[in-house]
Design a protein around this motif. Structure first.
Motif, PDB file in Angstrom:
ATOM      1  N   MET A  21       0.820  -1.199   0.000  1.00  0.00           N
ATOM      2  CA  MET A  21       0.000   0.000   0.000  1.00  0.00           C
ATOM      3  C   MET A  21       0.856   1.252   0.000  1.00  0.00           C
ATOM      4  SD  MET A  21      -3.049  -1.160   2.472  1.00  0.00           S
ATOM      5  CE  MET A  21      -1.908  -1.497   3.794  1.00  0.00           C
ATOM      6  N   SER A  22       1.781   1.321  -0.931  1.00  0.00           N
ATOM      7  CA  SER A  22       2.654   2.484  -0.971  1.00  0.00           C
ATOM      8  C   SER A  22       1.895   3.730  -1.371  1.00  0.00           C
ATOM      9  CB  SER A  22       3.778   2.258  -1.976  1.00  0.00           C
ATOM     10  OG  SER A  22       4.358   1.019  -1.756  1.00  0.00           O
ATOM     11  N   LEU A 202      -8.818  -2.635   9.826  1.00  0.00           N
ATOM     12  CA  LEU A 202      -9.438  -3.247   8.643  1.00  0.00           C
ATOM     13  C   LEU A 202      -9.385  -2.292   7.460  1.00  0.00           C
ATOM     14  CD1 LEU A 202     -12.583  -4.847  10.320  1.00  0.00           C
ATOM     15  CD2 LEU A 202     -10.809  -6.096   9.095  1.00  0.00           C
ATOM     16  N   ALA A 203      -9.742  -1.037   7.702  1.00  0.00           N
ATOM     17  CA  ALA A 203      -9.759  -0.059   6.603  1.00  0.00           C
ATOM     18  C   ALA A 203      -8.357   0.147   6.034  1.00  0.00           C
ATOM     19  CB  ALA A 203     -10.335   1.259   7.103  1.00  0.00           C
ATOM     20  N   ALA A 204      -7.392   0.312   6.928  1.00  0.00           N
ATOM     21  CA  ALA A 204      -6.012   0.563   6.463  1.00  0.00           C
ATOM     22  C   ALA A 204      -5.484  -0.630   5.691  1.00  0.00           C
ATOM     23  CB  ALA A 204      -5.111   0.870   7.656  1.00  0.00           C
ATOM     24  N   ARG A 205      -5.792  -1.812   6.185  1.00  0.00           N
ATOM     25  CA  ARG A 205      -5.295  -3.023   5.523  1.00  0.00           C
ATOM     26  C   ARG A 205      -5.969  -3.241   4.177  1.00  0.00           C
ATOM     27  NH1 ARG A 205      -3.466  -6.811   8.624  1.00  0.00           N
ATOM     28  NH2 ARG A 205      -2.945  -7.734   6.638  1.00  0.00           N
ATOM     29  N   LYS A 206      -7.115  -2.604   3.975  1.00  0.00           N
ATOM     30  CA  LYS A 206      -7.772  -2.661   2.668  1.00  0.00           C
ATOM     31  C   LYS A 206      -7.339  -1.503   1.783  1.00  0.00           C
ATOM     32  CE  LYS A 206      -9.845  -6.423   2.988  1.00  0.00           C
ATOM     33  NZ  LYS A 206      -9.262  -7.499   2.154  1.00  0.00           N
ATOM     34  N   GLY A 207      -6.426  -0.679   2.283  1.00  0.00           N
ATOM     35  CA  GLY A 207      -5.849   0.358   1.434  1.00  0.00           C
ATOM     36  C   GLY A 207      -6.349   1.768   1.695  1.00  0.00           C
ATOM     37  N   ALA A 208      -7.103   1.991   2.777  1.00  0.00           N
ATOM     38  CA  ALA A 208      -7.584   3.349   3.049  1.00  0.00           C
ATOM     39  C   ALA A 208      -6.423   4.284   3.372  1.00  0.00           C
ATOM     40  CB  ALA A 208      -8.571   3.331   4.215  1.00  0.00           C
ATOM     41  N   ASP A 236      -0.887   3.238  14.592  1.00  0.00           N
ATOM     42  CA  ASP A 236      -1.050   1.793  14.339  1.00  0.00           C
ATOM     43  C   ASP A 236      -1.015   1.492  12.849  1.00  0.00           C
ATOM     44  OD1 ASP A 236      -1.596   1.262  17.001  1.00  0.00           O
ATOM     45  OD2 ASP A 236      -3.763   1.069  16.733  1.00  0.00           O
ATOM     46  N   ASN A 237      -1.626   2.382  12.094  1.00  0.00           N
ATOM     47  CA  ASN A 237      -1.936   2.057  10.701  1.00  0.00           C
ATOM     48  C   ASN A 237      -1.206   2.925   9.688  1.00  0.00           C
ATOM     49  OD1 ASN A 237      -4.072   0.031  11.271  1.00  0.00           O
ATOM     50  ND2 ASN A 237      -4.977   1.784  12.333  1.00  0.00           N
ATOM     51  N   GLN A 238      -0.506   3.939  10.169  1.00  0.00           N
ATOM     52  CA  GLN A 238       0.216   4.877   9.296  1.00  0.00           C
ATOM     53  C   GLN A 238      -0.715   5.455   8.235  1.00  0.00           C
ATOM     54  OE1 GLN A 238       3.616   2.330   8.317  1.00  0.00           O
ATOM     55  NE2 GLN A 238       4.801   3.370   9.921  1.00  0.00           N
ATOM     56  N   ILE A 239      -1.846   5.932   8.737  1.00  0.00           N
ATOM     57  CA  ILE A 239      -2.835   6.611   7.888  1.00  0.00           C
ATOM     58  C   ILE A 239      -3.164   7.957   8.531  1.00  0.00           C
ATOM     59  CG2 ILE A 239      -3.933   4.535   6.948  1.00  0.00           C
ATOM     60  CD1 ILE A 239      -6.110   4.855   9.127  1.00  0.00           C
ATOM     61  N   ILE A 296       9.493   3.722   8.795  1.00  0.00           N
ATOM     62  CA  ILE A 296       9.124   2.707   9.801  1.00  0.00           C
ATOM     63  C   ILE A 296       8.235   1.699   9.075  1.00  0.00           C
ATOM     64  CG2 ILE A 296       8.078   2.291  12.062  1.00  0.00           C
ATOM     65  CD1 ILE A 296       8.481   5.231  12.735  1.00  0.00           C
ATOM     66  N   PRO A 297       8.829   0.654   8.489  1.00  0.00           N
ATOM     67  CA  PRO A 297       8.079  -0.167   7.520  1.00  0.00           C
ATOM     68  C   PRO A 297       7.174  -1.241   8.126  1.00  0.00           C
ATOM     69  CG  PRO A 297      10.386  -0.793   7.525  1.00  0.00           C
ATOM     70  CD  PRO A 297      10.246   0.294   8.548  1.00  0.00           C
ATOM     71  N   VAL A 298       6.379  -0.886   9.138  1.00  0.00           N
ATOM     72  CA  VAL A 298       5.538  -1.913   9.778  1.00  0.00           C
ATOM     73  C   VAL A 298       4.523  -2.523   8.817  1.00  0.00           C
ATOM     74  CG1 VAL A 298       5.788  -1.040  12.130  1.00  0.00           C
ATOM     75  CG2 VAL A 298       3.918  -0.184  10.720  1.00  0.00           C
ATOM     76  N   THR A 299       4.158  -1.766   7.773  1.00  0.00           N
ATOM     77  CA  THR A 299       3.134  -2.308   6.866  1.00  0.00           C
ATOM     78  C   THR A 299       3.630  -3.545   6.118  1.00  0.00           C
ATOM     79  OG1 THR A 299       3.778  -0.759   5.124  1.00  0.00           O
ATOM     80  CG2 THR A 299       1.921  -0.113   6.493  1.00  0.00           C
ATOM     81  N   VAL A 300       4.941  -3.721   6.053  1.00  0.00           N
ATOM     82  CA  VAL A 300       5.457  -4.928   5.370  1.00  0.00           C
ATOM     83  C   VAL A 300       6.206  -5.860   6.337  1.00  0.00           C
ATOM     84  CG1 VAL A 300       5.573  -3.879   3.083  1.00  0.00           C
ATOM     85  CG2 VAL A 300       7.535  -3.648   4.635  1.00  0.00           C
ATOM     86  N   GLN A 301       6.055  -5.591   7.642  1.00  0.00           N
ATOM     87  CA  GLN A 301       6.786  -6.411   8.626  1.00  0.00           C
ATOM     88  C   GLN A 301       5.856  -7.268   9.481  1.00  0.00           C
ATOM     89  OE1 GLN A 301       8.814  -3.127  10.519  1.00  0.00           O
ATOM     90  NE2 GLN A 301      10.753  -3.574   9.492  1.00  0.00           N
ATOM     91  N   ARG A 302       4.596  -7.355   9.098  1.00  0.00           N
ATOM     92  CA  ARG A 302       3.653  -8.103   9.935  1.00  0.00           C
ATOM     93  C   ARG A 302       3.997  -9.584   9.900  1.00  0.00           C
ATOM     94  NH1 ARG A 302       0.199  -3.743   8.384  1.00  0.00           N
ATOM     95  NH2 ARG A 302      -0.038  -2.530  10.295  1.00  0.00           N
ATOM     96  N   ARG A 303       3.648 -10.285  10.992  1.00  0.00           N
ATOM     97  CA  ARG A 303       4.028 -11.687  11.161  1.00  0.00           C
ATOM     98  C   ARG A 303       2.782 -12.564  11.169  1.00  0.00           C
ATOM     99  NH1 ARG A 303       8.706 -13.136  13.634  1.00  0.00           N
ATOM    100  NH2 ARG A 303       7.895 -15.196  13.124  1.00  0.00           N
ATOM    101  N   PHE A 304       2.237 -12.781   9.980  1.00  0.00           N
ATOM    102  CA  PHE A 304       1.033 -13.600   9.908  1.00  0.00           C
ATOM    103  C   PHE A 304       1.314 -15.081  10.132  1.00  0.00           C
ATOM    104  CE2 PHE A 304      -0.275  -9.868   7.194  1.00  0.00           C
ATOM    105  CZ  PHE A 304      -0.945  -9.255   8.238  1.00  0.00           C
ATOM    106  N   ASP A 305       2.607 -15.399  10.329  1.00  0.00           N
ATOM    107  CA  ASP A 305       2.940 -16.759  10.768  1.00  0.00           C
ATOM    108  C   ASP A 305       2.809 -16.867  12.291  1.00  0.00           C
ATOM    109  OD1 ASP A 305       5.050 -14.932  10.985  1.00  0.00           O
ATOM    110  OD2 ASP A 305       6.577 -16.493  10.964  1.00  0.00           O
TER     111      ASP A 305
END
Ligand SMILES: NC(=O)CC(=O)C(=O)O
Length: 318
Positions: A21-22, A202-208, A236-239, A296-305
């Protein structure tokens, strides 16, 4: 699903997992939050809202926001009396029964703006249930989204505040994400919804690129939690996060905290007012989102494992 979408441009909630979501915001967007002084006269409230929306639009706003319950005093005793149906959500209705919808639609088309019409008490004539509902209109005056307050304001702090919205209101059942085609996606929440990080996530993760909360915090919780919660959702969401309150009134039964504000994706309060009537403006930019996410690249550092991806799990069905 985000089932309260009304526009053809609606994005289904269960879209594929969020892409990188750059660029959630396509171009700069001038946002104006109207901290409106309201009273007991609905017609006067609508007229005054119109004057302030015109003022914000004349200064170049692309998206204008009104506060929670902008057409009505904020109180459970008022909601049944001020409630209106919303055309398109519950069928067609005679224009005289939908003055708030009519006013907002006309304002959006006259001024060629997106208008997030705070909220109003909504009557669903099919069920006779009442909701606290926000309507969003496109620059053509079309209703493109509604959000029914999902988390009702039921709190009791002895000696301070006792407010039970659920005595008269029913809760909304869906998160709301609205597509502004020139700019991108905005998530909508109403007031107490800001206390629940899930909607913003939810909104941020969908690209808001922003969460917008019409809200009316009070003199107990406002000083401690209003800014904190808004900044929390932003960091939290960098929005961007926008909180839009009514102006404080000495006569009102419920005393609003005010302090409408825009918070940037780094969680800095970039525009804010006091408790009096006013307009808070800020230009939201794609560059600021990109800069913060790069640093602060948290949007690509999430640990869904390690934990679940909430945006894929999604909300429960109504
Ligand atoms: N009025 C609200 O919905 C919320 C509020 O005032 C608070 O959470 O505090």
């Amino acid at each position: 699903m985000f089932r309260r979408f009304l526009s053809a441009a609606a994005t289904p909630f269960r879209a594929a997992a969020t892409p990188a979501m750059s660029f959630p915001l396509k171009k700069p967007c001038k946002l104006a939050l109207i901290q409106l002084a309201t009273g007991n006269d609905k017609t006067a409230n609508l007229k005054h809202a119109g004057e302030k929306v015109a003022e914000a639009a004349s200064r170049g706003a692309n998206v204008v926001v009104l506060p929670e319950c902008f057409n009505s005093p904020y109180g459970t005793e008022y909601f049944p009396k001020y409630a209106e149906p919303i055309p398109g959500v519950t069928g067609a209705h005679p224009p005289e029964s939908t003055p708030s919808y009519n006013t907002l639609s006309a304002l959006a088309s006259t001024h060629k703006i997106y208008l997030i019409g705070g909220s109003i008490p909504e009557l669903d004539p099919r069920t006779q249930k009442l909701y606290n509902t926000s309507m969003t209109f496109s620059p053509s005056g079309a209703l493109i989204a509604t959000h029914r307050k999902v988390h009702l304001f039921d709190i009791s702090i002895p000696g301070k505040i006792h407010f039970i919205e659920s005595e008269v209101l029913s809760p909304g059942m869906t998160p709301t994400l609205v597509d502004l085609p020139e700019f991108g996606l905005i998530g909508i929440g109403i007031c107490y919804d800001v206390r629940f990080p899930e909607l913003a996530m939810l909104a941020a993760r969908k690209g808001a690129f922003a969460m917008v909360y019409p809200g009316a915090f009070n003199m107990t919780t406002g000083p401690v939690h209003w800014e904190l919660l808004g900044r929390g959702r932003a960091v939290d969401n960098q929005i961007y996060v926008a909180l839009c309150s009514p102006a404080r009134s000495a006569e009102a039964g419920y005393t609003a905290w005010g302090h409408s504000m825009v918070i940037d994706p780094y969680a800095e309060v970039v525009a804010v007012t006091d408790e009096t009537e006013g307009i808070v403006e800020w230009v939201l930019t794609p560059e600021r989102i990109t800069e913060v996410r790069k640093g602060i690249p948290v949007t690509v550092q999430r640990r869904f494992d390690v934990y679940a991806d909430i945006s894929v799990v999604g909300p429960t069905e109504e």
